[in-house]
Design an enzyme around this catalytic site. Structure first.
Site, PDB file in Angstrom:
ATOM      1  N   TRP A 176       0.836  -1.207   0.000  1.00  8.39           N
ATOM      2  CA  TRP A 176       0.000   0.000   0.000  1.00  8.39           C
ATOM      3  C   TRP A 176       0.865   1.249   0.000  1.00  8.39           C
ATOM      4  O   TRP A 176       1.749   1.407   0.859  1.00  8.39           O
ATOM      5  CB  TRP A 176      -0.935  -0.005   1.204  1.00  8.39           C
ATOM      6  CG  TRP A 176      -2.050  -1.000   1.058  1.00  8.39           C
ATOM      7  CD1 TRP A 176      -1.921  -2.368   0.993  1.00  8.39           C
ATOM      8  CD2 TRP A 176      -3.443  -0.721   0.916  1.00  8.39           C
ATOM      9  NE1 TRP A 176      -3.153  -2.945   0.821  1.00  8.39           N
ATOM     10  CE2 TRP A 176      -4.121  -1.967   0.782  1.00  8.39           C
ATOM     11  CE3 TRP A 176      -4.201   0.451   0.895  1.00  8.39           C
ATOM     12  CZ2 TRP A 176      -5.503  -2.048   0.616  1.00  8.39           C
ATOM     13  CZ3 TRP A 176      -5.585   0.361   0.749  1.00  8.39           C
ATOM     14  CH2 TRP A 176      -6.215  -0.880   0.606  1.00  8.39           C
ATOM     15  N   ASP A 209     -11.594   8.476   1.865  1.00  6.50           N
ATOM     16  CA  ASP A 209     -12.573   7.919   2.798  1.00  6.50           C
ATOM     17  C   ASP A 209     -13.570   8.985   3.259  1.00  6.50           C
ATOM     18  O   ASP A 209     -13.907   9.083   4.438  1.00  6.50           O
ATOM     19  CB  ASP A 209     -11.849   7.322   4.023  1.00  6.50           C
ATOM     20  CG  ASP A 209     -12.622   6.163   4.646  1.00  6.50           C
ATOM     21  OD1 ASP A 209     -13.510   5.628   3.977  1.00  6.50           O
ATOM     22  OD2 ASP A 209     -12.331   5.806   5.799  1.00  6.50           O
ATOM     23  N   ASP A 251     -12.409   2.532  -2.657  1.00  9.45           N
ATOM     24  CA  ASP A 251     -13.526   3.334  -2.106  1.00  9.45           C
ATOM     25  C   ASP A 251     -13.921   4.525  -2.966  1.00  9.45           C
ATOM     26  O   ASP A 251     -15.043   5.016  -2.853  1.00  9.45           O
ATOM     27  CB  ASP A 251     -13.250   3.908  -0.692  1.00  9.45           C
ATOM     28  CG  ASP A 251     -13.114   2.839   0.362  1.00  9.45           C
ATOM     29  OD1 ASP A 251     -13.580   1.722   0.110  1.00  9.45           O
ATOM     30  OD2 ASP A 251     -12.555   3.137   1.427  1.00  9.45           O
ATOM     31  N   HIS A 296     -17.343  -3.067  -4.238  1.00 16.96           N
ATOM     32  CA  HIS A 296     -17.730  -4.477  -4.321  1.00 16.96           C
ATOM     33  C   HIS A 296     -19.200  -4.601  -4.655  1.00 16.96           C
ATOM     34  O   HIS A 296     -19.958  -3.622  -4.612  1.00 16.96           O
ATOM     35  CB  HIS A 296     -17.406  -5.207  -3.017  1.00 16.96           C
ATOM     36  CG  HIS A 296     -18.057  -4.631  -1.815  1.00 16.96           C
ATOM     37  ND1 HIS A 296     -19.351  -4.908  -1.454  1.00 16.96           N
ATOM     38  CD2 HIS A 296     -17.599  -3.739  -0.900  1.00 16.96           C
ATOM     39  CE1 HIS A 296     -19.654  -4.241  -0.361  1.00 16.96           C
ATOM     40  NE2 HIS A 296     -18.619  -3.520   0.002  1.00 16.96           N
ATOM     41  N   ASN A 332     -13.042  -6.244   1.771  1.00 16.81           N
ATOM     42  CA  ASN A 332     -14.374  -6.704   2.126  1.00 16.81           C
ATOM     43  C   ASN A 332     -14.391  -8.219   2.279  1.00 16.81           C
ATOM     44  O   ASN A 332     -13.350  -8.857   2.316  1.00 16.81           O
ATOM     45  CB  ASN A 332     -15.406  -6.227   1.104  1.00 16.81           C
ATOM     46  CG  ASN A 332     -16.727  -5.937   1.779  1.00 16.81           C
ATOM     47  OD1 ASN A 332     -17.364  -6.853   2.284  1.00 16.81           O
ATOM     48  ND2 ASN A 332     -17.146  -4.688   1.808  1.00 16.81           N
ATOM     49  N   TRP A 381     -18.246  -3.072   8.018  1.00 20.60           N
ATOM     50  CA  TRP A 381     -17.032  -3.282   7.223  1.00 20.60           C
ATOM     51  C   TRP A 381     -15.780  -3.303   8.098  1.00 20.60           C
ATOM     52  O   TRP A 381     -14.692  -3.628   7.637  1.00 20.60           O
ATOM     53  CB  TRP A 381     -16.907  -2.196   6.146  1.00 20.60           C
ATOM     54  CG  TRP A 381     -17.145  -0.814   6.686  1.00 20.60           C
ATOM     55  CD1 TRP A 381     -18.310  -0.103   6.587  1.00 20.60           C
ATOM     56  CD2 TRP A 381     -16.235   0.005   7.434  1.00 20.60           C
ATOM     57  NE1 TRP A 381     -18.175   1.107   7.226  1.00 20.60           N
ATOM     58  CE2 TRP A 381     -16.927   1.203   7.754  1.00 20.60           C
ATOM     59  CE3 TRP A 381     -14.916  -0.137   7.871  1.00 20.60           C
ATOM     60  CZ2 TRP A 381     -16.330   2.238   8.491  1.00 20.60           C
ATOM     61  CZ3 TRP A 381     -14.332   0.891   8.603  1.00 20.60           C
ATOM     62  CH2 TRP A 381     -15.039   2.056   8.902  1.00 20.60           C
ATOM     63  N   GLU A 415      -4.211  -6.319   9.260  1.00 22.23           N
ATOM     64  CA  GLU A 415      -4.175  -4.887   9.555  1.00 22.23           C
ATOM     65  C   GLU A 415      -5.605  -4.435   9.844  1.00 22.23           C
ATOM     66  O   GLU A 415      -6.549  -4.846   9.168  1.00 22.23           O
ATOM     67  CB  GLU A 415      -3.592  -4.092   8.380  1.00 22.23           C
ATOM     68  CG  GLU A 415      -2.082  -4.270   8.255  1.00 22.23           C
ATOM     69  CD  GLU A 415      -1.460  -3.381   7.180  1.00 22.23           C
ATOM     70  OE1 GLU A 415      -2.205  -2.636   6.515  1.00 22.23           O
ATOM     71  OE2 GLU A 415      -0.227  -3.459   7.004  1.00 22.23           O
ATOM     72  N   ASP A 417      -9.061  -2.333  10.146  1.00 20.50           N
ATOM     73  CA  ASP A 417      -9.829  -1.460   9.257  1.00 20.50           C
ATOM     74  C   ASP A 417     -10.068  -0.106   9.903  1.00 20.50           C
ATOM     75  O   ASP A 417     -10.422   0.859   9.217  1.00 20.50           O
ATOM     76  CB  ASP A 417     -11.201  -2.077   8.963  1.00 20.50           C
ATOM     77  CG  ASP A 417     -11.077  -3.393   8.237  1.00 20.50           C
ATOM     78  OD1 ASP A 417     -10.415  -3.423   7.189  1.00 20.50           O
ATOM     79  OD2 ASP A 417     -11.613  -4.402   8.722  1.00 20.50           O
TER      80      ASP A 417
HETATM   81  C1  LIG Z   1     -16.636  -9.186  -1.919  1.00 17.95           C
HETATM   82  O1  LIG Z   1     -17.109  -8.842  -0.621  1.00 17.95           O
HETATM   83  C2  LIG Z   1     -18.449  -9.212  -0.327  1.00 17.95           C
HETATM   84  C3  LIG Z   1     -18.782  -8.806   1.075  1.00 17.95           C
HETATM   85  O2  LIG Z   1     -18.842  -7.442   1.170  1.00 17.95           O
HETATM   86  C4  LIG Z   1     -18.646 -10.738  -0.515  1.00 17.95           C
HETATM   87  O3  LIG Z   1     -20.000 -11.080  -0.319  1.00 17.95           O
HETATM   88  C5  LIG Z   1     -18.208 -11.135  -1.938  1.00 17.95           C
HETATM   89  O4  LIG Z   1     -18.271 -12.492  -2.060  1.00 17.95           O
HETATM   90  C6  LIG Z   1     -16.799 -10.671  -2.211  1.00 17.95           C
HETATM   91  N1  LIG Z   1     -16.503 -10.955  -3.544  1.00 17.95           N
HETATM   92  C7  LIG Z   1     -15.466 -11.633  -3.892  1.00 17.95           C
HETATM   93  C8  LIG Z   1     -15.301 -11.839  -5.331  1.00 17.95           C
HETATM   94  O5  LIG Z   1     -14.663 -12.037  -3.103  1.00 17.95           O
END
Ligand SMILES: *[C@@H]1O[C@H](CO)[C@@H](O)[C@H](O)[C@H]1NC(C)=O
Ligand SMILES: *[C@@H]1O[C@H](CO)[C@@H](O)[C@H](O)[C@H]1NC(C)=O
Ligand SMILES: *[C@@H]1O[C@H](CO)[C@@H](O)[C@H](O)[C@H]1NC(C)=O
Ligand SMILES: *[C@@H]1O[C@H](CO)[C@@H](O)[C@H](O)[C@H]1NC(C)=O
Length: 460
Positions: A176, A209, A251, A296, A332, A381, A415, A417
């Site tokens: 990062w 953010d 984000d 996502h 996520n 999250w 790490e 969030d």
């Molecule tokens: C991305 O994150 C979401 C949860 O926020 C999850 O449901 C989903 O499966 C994830 N997608 C991938 C491709 O990992």
């Protein structure tokens, strides 16, 4: 060291052990007359003395072999050996490798362990750039910072969990670039990686953010951001044989599409300009593959058309810059199958905007457990309880998902969030379904790492 050039008559006066060197006194000044494998030497009172690098360079006294590889000396009172190799004994401070001081008995050793970290893979032989456009097909670089962080947990663990942590340590994770000084780390990453693919995440957009408080920060202004981008761009130009993936600004697209507060709305134009600028630079470098982050599926799938419009506008204003594709699910917990639906929808929407052939990468660092049901209740999250390390980074992971370039561990798993306390406290991090005791965003959260490790799927 060599004595030949100095007044050899004074040699016999010589040797006197000190905290700086086993046989020589510390210099009182910092003027370096000579450098050898022991370190830096000065001359005082007509004799050699050893430069006190603690005082002169703000670090401990360690072999310059560490510094020539771009590492600093550990502080003098740190004798905790984390790793040993031909350079000597390594420690970790502030999530960075450092060379242990001479006063820890750290004289150069022969290779003492089988070596699998990336540091020794810094070689001068480099393969010519590969032909595949999917840089994930190349071997991926395993990040020294993550290794150092996992090491701090390894030290606290025992038994089976410790053995598992030792394996996690070498899983490639993204690096990062998320603070002012990170531009100085780019050469170090590229040197270490050699011909392996380095995955960077640029996370420095001004008013970062804007919809939450946990990761506030970023560059002070659009101009400063451009300077930050230029700095990294120029560094990359000096490494034409490196292979680099550049993931842009998690984000930001999500906030551009769904922003419902003034804080975000006021900076929409600036955010678009910033992304266009970054793409106009990195997207023209032949050894860089750019992926623009698009949050996502759980966040944007129902807004896929609007998301594609925003992305299209950014790309049209990016000069000759091109992106390879889109990254999703960073930090996520979504399941890949759900994300892939989002990828397909977004791809269709982008095609109708005239952008064809987009590829996708998905962050699988923390989606080993299907927490979708629990997560969707409150969308917590922050340090969500029950998550586990997910599938390992892999190119073209599923023949049934041809849009996918790769699984990658983009979020550094372990790490935090964000935190429920302190100046950057975020109320989401104080919820019941968020693991408590977290430090600020980006800092290592041992308890969360242990939870992710215990819940890893596939297991380690
Ligand atoms: C991305 O994150 C979401 C949860 O926020 C999850 O449901 C989903 O499966 C994830 N997608 C991938 C491709 O990992
Ligand atoms: C962030 O902090 C500001 C000021 O401390 C506060 O007004 C705002 O409500 C916070 N935002 C969120 C999303 O918690
Ligand atoms: C994950 O869990 C959700 C909700 O329980 C379910 O609908 C979904 O099919 C599951 N996904 C996978 C990939 O198992
Ligand atoms: C989810 O949010 C609701 C309302 O904010 C709260 O009452 C509930 O306890 C939360 N659930 C968890 C598991 O934290």
């Amino acid at each position: 060291m060599k004595y030949t050039t100095l007044l050899t008559t004074l040699f016999a006066v010589g040797a006197m052990a000190s905290q700086c060197h086993p046989q020589y006194p510390c210099c009182s000044g910092c003027d370096v007359i000579y450098t050898d494998t022991d370190g830096e030497w000065g001359v005082e009172n007509y004799d050699w003395c050893f430069i006190d690098s603690n005082r002169c360079h703000g670090g401990g006294n360690c072999s310059p072999a560490f510094q020539s590889q771009g590492y600093q000396c550990c502080s003098n009172n740190n004798c905790n050996i984390v790793y040993q190799d031909g350079t000597g004994n390594w420690g970790v401070e502030n999530n960075q490798w450092c060379g242990l001081s001479y006063n820890c008995g750290n004289t150069p050793t022969t290779r003492t362990t089988t070596r699998t970290t990336t540091r020794t893979t810094t070689t001068t032989t480099r393969r010519p750039a590969q032909t595949s456009d999917n840089f994930f097909e190349n071997e991926l670089y395993s990040n020294f910072k993550f290794q150092g962080e996992v090491d701090t947990s390894i030290a606290k663990l025992s038994g089976q969990l410790q053995e598992k942590a030792k394996k996690v340590k070498y899983v490639p994770t993204a690096a990062w670039l998320a603070w002012e000084g990170a531009t100085n780390e780019v050469p170090q990453y590229l040197n270490e990686a050699g011909d392996k693919t380095v995955v960077f995440v640029l996370y420095m957009i001004p008013t970062r953010d804007c919809n939450a408080n946990a990761s506030v920060g970023g560059s002070g202004s659009l101009d400063k951001y451009k300077g930050y981008v230029d700095n990294i761009y120029n560094t990359i130009n000096r490494y034409p044989n490196s292979r680099i993936v550049m993931i842009l600004e998690p984000d930001t697209i999500g906030n551009l599409v769904t922003a419902n507060n003034d804080n975000c709305r006021n900076v929409q134009n600036m955010h678009k300009q910033a992304l266009s600028y970054a793409i106009s630079k990195f997207g023209t470098q032949s050894n860089v593959r750019v992926y623009l982050d698009a949050a996502h599926g759980a966040w944007l799938n129902s807004h896929a058309d609007r998301t594609a419009q925003v992305i299209a506008e950014i790309l049209r204003n990016a000069g000759n810059g091109k992106i390879r594709g889109i990254s999703t699910n960073i930090s996520n917990y979504q399941q890949v199958s759900d994300e892939y639906q989002y990828h397909q929808n977004l791809n269709r929407a982008l095609e109708s905007q005239g952008f064809r052939g987009m590829k996708f990468i998905v962050d699988t660092s923390r989606n080993g457990q299907n927490v979708t049901a629990a997560f969707s209740r409150n969308n917590t999250w922050c340090n969500f309880k029950g998550a586990g390390l997910g599938p390992r980074p892999q190119a073209n992971p599923n023949p049934n998902m041809p849009l996918l370039d790769a699984y990658m561990w983009i979020k550094t798993p372990g790490e935090a969030d964000g935190s429920a306390t302190g100046s950057r406290a975020d109320p989401v991090c104080a919820r019941q379904d968020s693991l408590q005791g977290a430090p600020d965003a980006g800092s290592w959260f041992h308890d969360y790492f242990v939870m992710l490790l215990q819940n890893a799927n596939p297991a380690f």
